[in-house]
Design an enzyme around this catalytic site. Structure first.
Site, PDB file in Angstrom:
ATOM      1  N   VAL A  85       0.469  -0.797  -0.064  1.00 29.24           N
ATOM      2  CA  VAL A  85       0.480  -0.064   0.120  1.00 29.24           C
ATOM      3  C   VAL A  85       0.677   0.915   0.312  1.00 29.24           C
ATOM      4  CG1 VAL A  85      -2.019   1.261   1.577  1.00 29.24           C
ATOM      5  CG2 VAL A  85      -1.749  -1.438   1.781  1.00 29.24           C
ATOM      6  N   HIS A 108      10.869  -1.237   7.449  1.00 26.64           N
ATOM      7  CA  HIS A 108      11.203  -2.645   7.135  1.00 26.64           C
ATOM      8  C   HIS A 108      12.184  -1.650   5.286  1.00 26.64           C
ATOM      9  CE1 HIS A 108      11.528  -6.077   4.559  1.00 26.64           C
ATOM     10  NE2 HIS A 108      10.679  -6.112   3.865  1.00 26.64           N
TER      11      HIS A 108
END
Length: 331
Positions: A85, A108
């Site tokens: 997303v 991340h």
């Protein structure tokens, strides 16, 4: 030996006068937002209109804004949304509101490492990645401890990016547990490899194959479930507490002898060659490309795999057994 950094190595005062926008309020999002708030940092939460998390975040005393408004107000933007997303939300709501000297951060490295998000040169880009799920990041913080974190600098526009990343890690409690420096590339590649080969992919297949072997040989599915799935937790807890040595010290001699003599017949040279191949696919971006295309095509394959896996006999047996466990009801 890599150096770990602790509370005394990081300066939380660097976040004084800064507004941190946490984009997303899932597992990690709620933990980062609440821990920073309790550390005295000025936090706002960015969520899309109509998000079910708005009420949750507001109930915890947090200010919630639409993502674009939060990005505009913030000096520091932490994106804690699913990997697939992030690119869209960044392009639509975050990029137009970035100013020189802002900090763009991630937990991340996927989108930065694989070029899905390309930040402007005048912002700092850092990573602070707790090595544990969000509920643990929150709980350990409230207990006065912290979950260890990785931190990395991808882009240092202000000359302060590294110190700022360490300050943020301190704000969420990471320096209480210890933080380790890495790079976006190293974190991304090792994280994906660990998930695919050992923690999720490897372990799931090992559990299912063991279960199927016993059931196909005529043993009770309930016994196969206990031996191949249920007891994994007992072993993993021992390994985490004291390495393979502690686990081997705690099991019977029969189990330990079986470990040494039979384990290498399960993980063979062929398996290791496949591991190397999977690592190559991660390093070259092949896996990332596959995952991105899967999402762009509406996740048809992903949905089918999910459905198929949910119908595996081990799930049925497990559901019935867990319903009978008196001790699980207390958890």
């Amino acid at each position: 030996m890599a150096r770990m950094y602790y509370d005394s190595d990081a300066n939380l005062d660097l976040l004084n006068g800064k507004t941190v926008a946490i984009v997303g309020y899932g597992s990690q999002g709620h933990a980062h937002a609440l821990n920073l708030k309790d550390s005295g940092v000025n936090v706002i939460v960015g969520l899309y209109e109509g998000s079910r998390s708005i009420a949750k975040a507001e109930a915890e005393g947090l200010t919630v804004k639409p993502v674009a408004d939060a990005a505009k107000l913030a000096d520091w933007i932490m994106i804690l949304l699913p990997d697939e997303v992030q690119k869209r939300v960044y392009a639509e709501d975050i990029a137009p509101n970035l100013e020189a000297g802002n900090v763009l951060s991630f937990a991340h490295g996927f989108n930065i490492n694989f070029g899905q998000i390309v930040p402007p040169a005048e912002v700092d880009v850092v990573m602070v990645a707790p090595k544990g799920p969000g509920h643990l990041v929150r709980r350990t913080y409230t207990e006065g401890q912290g979950v260890p974190c990785l931190f990395a600098v991808y882009q240092d526009a202000t000359g302060q990016a590294r110190d700022l990343a360490m300050a943020y890690a301190k704000g969420i409690g990471g320096t209480r547990g210890g933080i380790l420096e890495t790079t976006f590339r190293e974190e991304t590649e090792t994280d994906l490899f660990g998930e695919q080969v050992v923690l999720c992919g490897g372990l799931s297949e090992l559990i299912k194959s063991g279960f199927e072997t016993l059931v196909n040989a005529g043993y009770q599915p309930e016994l196969a479930y206990f031996e191949c799935l249920h007891e994994v937790k007992l072993i993993v807890d021992l390994v985490v507490e004291g390495g393979l040595a502690k686990m081997r010290d705690s099991i019977s001699n029969t189990a330990e002898y079986g470990d040494y003599t039979r384990g290498p017949r399960i993980i063979t040279d062929e398996t290791r060659a496949e591991m190397t191949k999977i690592l190559k696919e991660i390093q070259t971006g092949q896996f990332a490309r596959e995952f991105v295309l899967e999402n762009q095509s509406g996740n048809a394959g992903f949905t089918a795999m999910r459905r198929r896996e949910a119908e595996h006999p081990i799930e049925e047996v497990g559901k019935d057994l867990r319903a009978m466990f008196s001790w699980l009801k207390k958890v």
